[in-house]
Design an enzyme around this catalytic site. Structure first.
Site, mmCIF file in Angstrom:
data_model
loop_
_atom_site.group_PDB
_atom_site.id
_atom_site.type_symbol
_atom_site.label_atom_id
_atom_site.label_comp_id
_atom_site.label_asym_id
_atom_site.label_seq_id
_atom_site.Cartn_x
_atom_site.Cartn_y
_atom_site.Cartn_z
ATOM 1 N N GLU A 142 0.843 -1.187 0.000
ATOM 2 C CA GLU A 142 0.000 0.000 0.000
ATOM 3 C C GLU A 142 0.886 1.247 0.000
ATOM 4 O OE1 GLU A 142 -4.141 1.389 2.120
ATOM 5 O OE2 GLU A 142 -2.554 0.634 3.399
ATOM 6 N N GLY B 241 3.072 1.664 10.926
ATOM 7 C CA GLY B 241 2.826 0.956 12.167
ATOM 8 C C GLY B 241 2.477 -0.494 11.894
ATOM 9 N N ALA B 242 1.611 -0.694 10.901
ATOM 10 C CA ALA B 242 1.201 -2.037 10.507
ATOM 11 C C ALA B 242 0.497 -1.940 9.166
ATOM 12 C CB ALA B 242 0.285 -2.666 11.558
ATOM 13 N N GLU C 207 -2.635 -4.005 6.767
ATOM 14 C CA GLU C 207 -3.760 -4.928 6.878
ATOM 15 C C GLU C 207 -3.834 -5.959 5.770
ATOM 16 O OE1 GLU C 207 -5.492 -1.160 4.794
ATOM 17 O OE2 GLU C 207 -3.995 -1.616 6.317
ATOM 18 N N HIS D 187 -7.029 -2.286 15.066
ATOM 19 C CA HIS D 187 -7.203 -1.501 13.840
ATOM 20 C C HIS D 187 -7.032 -2.380 12.601
ATOM 21 C CE1 HIS D 187 -6.659 2.374 11.516
ATOM 22 N NE2 HIS D 187 -6.079 1.516 10.696
ATOM 23 N N GLU D 188 -5.956 -3.157 12.584
ATOM 24 C CA GLU D 188 -5.680 -3.970 11.384
ATOM 25 C C GLU D 188 -6.706 -5.086 11.218
ATOM 26 O OE1 GLU D 188 -3.587 -2.621 9.459
ATOM 27 O OE2 GLU D 188 -2.925 -1.236 11.009
ATOM 28 N N HIS E 251 -9.816 -3.892 9.618
ATOM 29 C CA HIS E 251 -9.663 -3.744 8.175
ATOM 30 C C HIS E 251 -10.037 -5.016 7.414
ATOM 31 C CE1 HIS E 251 -8.070 0.150 7.208
ATOM 32 N NE2 HIS E 251 -7.039 0.062 8.008
#
Length: 893
Positions: free
Chosen positions: A146, A280-281, A283, A316-317, A320
């Site tokens: 991404e 941070g990460a 998905e 959060h991930e 997603h």
């Protein structure tokens, strides 16, 4: 609603048009086979893209960049393969294929053989390294696609609405682990050593969600959560840091499956900790990648805020997987919908996971960061036209995440939880496996609620800025009106991106004329009978009758994304009744007042009056809001005035310090632990309290010598105070702890603390460390800490500009704007601010330039505040200190 006039004429009507591929082929399936060579930092592979052609095919365009394509062929249906002429177009990141003969409409298949480099830029298919216990450097091949980096790993239609099924096969060297989106369905040994690993098909998904990781890694034993197999993948030796992430992830899978009313959309879930990771990460479906600090943690050594960070990112991930992966935006202008909603759901999930953390309250500080940017003329709409890959990368900012989530929370509070959730379930069920526009969400919420959701939300999403809601006396009584909030006029010759008016979903309640008996309940924001609910439009509106009468509290509960202004008499009443306000109402009152001070619309004395009304056991985020203002003043004031600021700060925190002390007490909840840490840090840094500094040095020395463990919640404050009051010997100790950390969180804690040591020679050495030893994923944060330092900022700016090319070469593109955000603190010298502005105008970034422009506008907001406050601030601080009672803190201790 139409875009505001300030954006009219900015580029083509659809700037994405020049960057979209013609769909000669609509992809349905990718069969991707890769052979990474970790020793040579290379990879080669083949891909078969199967799909449909709507008309006869004479050429096909794919995305590809930094790849060498050795051969390509095309075939229609079951027909023979036709060789293709291959033309790479690096400037457009495209690959043009021309079959030797036209192919008919219908089923179409492309076969390509290609190769590329495992780069060190933390995007595409790249390499990450770590040092094992024997001192050997070990290499991992991993991905970050991404927004538009899948094209660096394999030829593809690298656009979010070109969804397809992915079947991935990896040739893995001996002794290495391989993970990807799907579960392993087959393995076979290779003749020369190693093995071929085939993964199961994915659901139809976008290219940016593809992932594969190969390296000397290990995985935890799988656990079952919500019917899903769950693991944490990490470098060997960090097994003891995986338990909390597994717990948070298992909770999130159960929570979201229930909340969305849909099953988890993949076949398994791996959470993969990567030593070098720019975000941070990420998905990726079924194979979420993280930087180590966001996944691996020891609950026995971490503060509550550090644990919260891991729970936040994991939740959060996983959110997603539904909102982003299952249902995806059509184009990058809609990325806010993915990220804002995942942020909203992260908060909802973590608040359910650990209610004692009061996660919606602590989100106030993040919302305030969004308000601070959104009050700039150089803000942007949450959603705006996006064309190039660089513009897509620039969408990942505080407005997309924090403003977007704040606006969604405001809507949810206005509609009510049930109607909001019903609308989201309707949206996901209707559009699963497909792509959407923002309006699809508003339509689903409107159907579920019967409210004019589209009308309201388009006023918040398609224009920048936010309103200032004012309570004033009108012709026939109190009325509410709105105007755009700004810190001042636009910079000369520039238009403003701030809108004109909004449909403001207001919740208003009444504070009784006299304080009532304490109930232990949190006042305000319930959405119940004690509140009036209305939409405030462009025209002034009469204040509605409020149940119980009394003093009006605008933004009841504190959920609205807007500033509030009261008449002075009302403000004085509220200042004396802070304990009768909800936590976020107090938080908002402080934030709105400080914003008004920065805008020249209020006096510093107004803020200090509110500070005097805070309780000793104030909520840590309310005190954190005030702490942010005090730390800003530390950067604004002349050296001779810092003593007055320190004395006032000590007076503000003295009751809390006296009541809380340094030791954990029986019955302390987690918010109290966080408050104690904040009070100690504020007293020992801005407050320059010598007793606090000495106590922190003693605690640190005892921990260094192995005589006592530091309280994990107090440890960040102790390290901060020790560094800020330290010398070269302190620096050497902090540096050693950075180089030999017990956890990823401690590594970052000690690394960033290096920039706080006041010795200018130490600052020069830390700058060199950032350009040599520090991982590239962290170097930008070290440089930002130096740049934002009162003591080191100007000298760091000179070093930064002198070695700009070297700095950019070591900084991932997405982190360069984050680093330059710190220039907003170079504000005490107008001449320096002018040089900074001119230099950055002459050296624009490829990506994230809007963030840099916002930082420059904030710099000039701060310059204006410095010049306004320079004269009255010392007297205001001294008067506040006298009111608060300067000596009470020492007596209490």
């Amino acid at each position: 609603m139409p875009r505001p006039a300030s954006f009219a004429g900015e580029g083509p009507v659809d700037p994405s048009a020049a960057h979209r591929l013609p769909r000669a082929l609509v992809p349905r399936r990718y069969d991707l086979h890769l052979r990474p060579d970790l020793d040579q930092a290379r990879f080669e592979g083949t891909v078969r893209i199967s799909g449909e052609a709507a008309s006869d095919v004479r050429e096909v365009l794919l995305h590809a960049v930094d790849l060498q394509v050795a051969e390509a062929s095309a075939s229609a249906a079951e027909g023979p393969a036709v060789p293709c002429d291959v033309e790479l177009e690096p400037e457009h990141q495209r690959l043009r294929l021309r079959p030797a003969e036209p192919l008919p409409a219908g089923p179409l298949r492309l076969d390509l053989r290609f190769s590329g480099e495992l780069n060190d830029r933390l995007h595409g298919f790249y390499r990450s390294t770590y040092t094992d216990p024997e001192g050997r450097t070990r290499t991992i091949a991993t991905t970050q696609f991404e927004a538009t980096h899948a094209r660096r790993a394999f030829p593809c239609l690298d656009e979010p609405d070109a969804k397809a099924v992915f079947a991935i096969t990896l040739d893995v060297p001996e002794g290495l682990l391989a993970v990807s989106n799907g579960p392993v369905v087959d393995e076979e040994p290779l003749a020369g050593g190693g093995r071929r690993v085939r993964f199961g098909d994915t659901m139809p998904m976008s290219t940016y969600l593809v992932a594969f990781v190969v390296g000397p890694l290990v995985a935890t034993e799988p656990v079952r959560a919500g019917g899903t197999t769950l693991r944490v993948v990490h470098v060997p030796g960090k097994e003891g840091l995986t338990g909390f992430a597994l717990e948070a992830a298992a909770h999130a899978l159960d929570f979201f499956t229930d909340w969305f009313g849909l099953p988890y959309p993949a076949d398994k879930l791996d959470l993969v900790a990567i030593p070098d990771f720019a975000f941070g990460a990420m998905e990726n479906l079924g194979c979420v990648t993280f930087r180590e600090t966001a996944l691996l943690v020891d609950p026995g050594r971490a503060s509550q805020l550090e644990l919260q960070r891991v729970a936040d990112v994991v939740s959060h991930e996983i959110a997603h997987m539904w909102f982003g992966d299952l249902v995806t935006m059509k184009w990058w202008n809609g990325i806010w919908l993915n990220e804002a909603f995942a942020t909203f759901m992260e908060l909802l999930c973590v608040d359910h996971f650990r209610p004692a953390w009061r996660r919606w309250v602590s989100f106030g500080l993040e919302r305030e960061a969004a308000l601070a940017v959104d009050g700039l003329h150089r803000t942007r709409p949450v959603e705006y036209p996006v064309g190039s890959p660089e513009e897509a990368e620039g969408m990942f900012d505080v407005l997309t995440y924090q403003k977007g989530a704040s606006v969604l929370r405001m809507l949810e509070r206005y509609l009510g939880e049930e109607r909001f959730r019903d609308g989201i379930r309707r949206y996901l069920a209707r559009h699963r496996y497909a792509n959407t526009e923002t309006t699809d969400l508003w339509d689903a919420l409107e159907e579920a609620s019967g409210e004019p959701v589209r009308q309201v939300m388009e006023s918040w999403i398609f224009q920048g800025g936010h309103p200032l809601v004012t309570l004033a006396e009108g012709p026939s009584g109190p009325q509410l009106r709105q105007e755009p909030f700004t810190y001042g006029p636009p910079l000369p010759g520039e238009p403003s991106a701030i809108g004109r008016h909004w449909e403001v979903p207001l919740l208003v309640r009444a504070l009784p004329e006299a304080p009532g008996p304490a109930t232990g309940a949190e006042p305000g924001g319930s959405g119940g009978d004690g509140e009036a609910r209305l939409l405030l439009g462009a025209e002034p509106t009469a204040l509605p009758p409020l149940p119980g009468g009394g003093v009006p509290v605008l933004n009841a509960g504190g959920w609205g994304f807007y500033r509030v202004r009261y008449p002075r008499s009302t403000l004085e009443t509220l200042a004396g009744r802070l304990g009768d306000l909800a936590v976020l109402e107090r938080f908002g009152l402080l934030g709105d007042t400080w914003a008004a001070v920065l805008a020249g619309q209020a006096d510093l004395a107004d803020l200090l009056t509110l500070a005097g009304g805070l309780a000793p056991r104030e909520d840590p985020d309310v005190l954190g809001q005030l702490a942010g203002a005090l730390r800003s003043l530390e950067r604004f004031l002349d050296e001779d005035d810092l003593g007055a600021l320190a004395a006032c700060t000590r007076a503000i925190v003295a009751p809390s310090l006296a009541e809380l002390g340094f030791e954990r007490q029986p019955g302390d909840d987690e918010r109290t632990l966080t408050l104690r840490s904040l009070v100690v840090a504020l007293a020992g840094t801005v407050g320059q309290d010598p007793e606090v500094q000495e106590r922190c040095r003693a605690l640190f020395a005892a921990e260094q010598a192995g005589r006592a463990d530091l309280d994990p919640d107090l440890a960040p404050a102790v390290v901060q105070v020790v560094a800020a009051s330290g010398d070269r010997s302190t620096y050497e100790q902090l540096l050693d702890r950075y180089r030999h950390p017990a956890t990823p969180q401690e590594e970052m804690r000690f690394l960033v603390a290096l920039a706080d040591v006041p010795d200018p020679q130490v600052a020069a050495e830390v700058f060199e460390l950032a350009l040599s030893e520090v991982r590239t994923q962290n170097a930008a944060f070290v440089l930002a800490a130096l740049l934002g330092s009162r003591l080191h900022g100007p000298a760091t700016w000179e070093r930064l500009t002198a070695r700009w090319d070297e700095v950019l070469a070591r900084t991932p593109e997405n982190l360069a704007p984050r680093m330059l955000e710190a220039v907003r603190w170079l504000c005490r010298d107008r001449a320096l601010a002018e040089r900074v502005t001119d230099w950055l105008a002459a050296h624009p970034l490829r990506s994230g330039q809007r963030t840099v422009q916002q930082a420059l506008e904030r710099l000039w907001v701060h310059v204006g505040a410095v010049e306004r406050l320079r004269s009255p601030a010392p007297a205001a601080l001294q008067a506040a200190t006298a009111r608060l009672g300067e000596g009470r803190g020492a007596a209490g201790r």
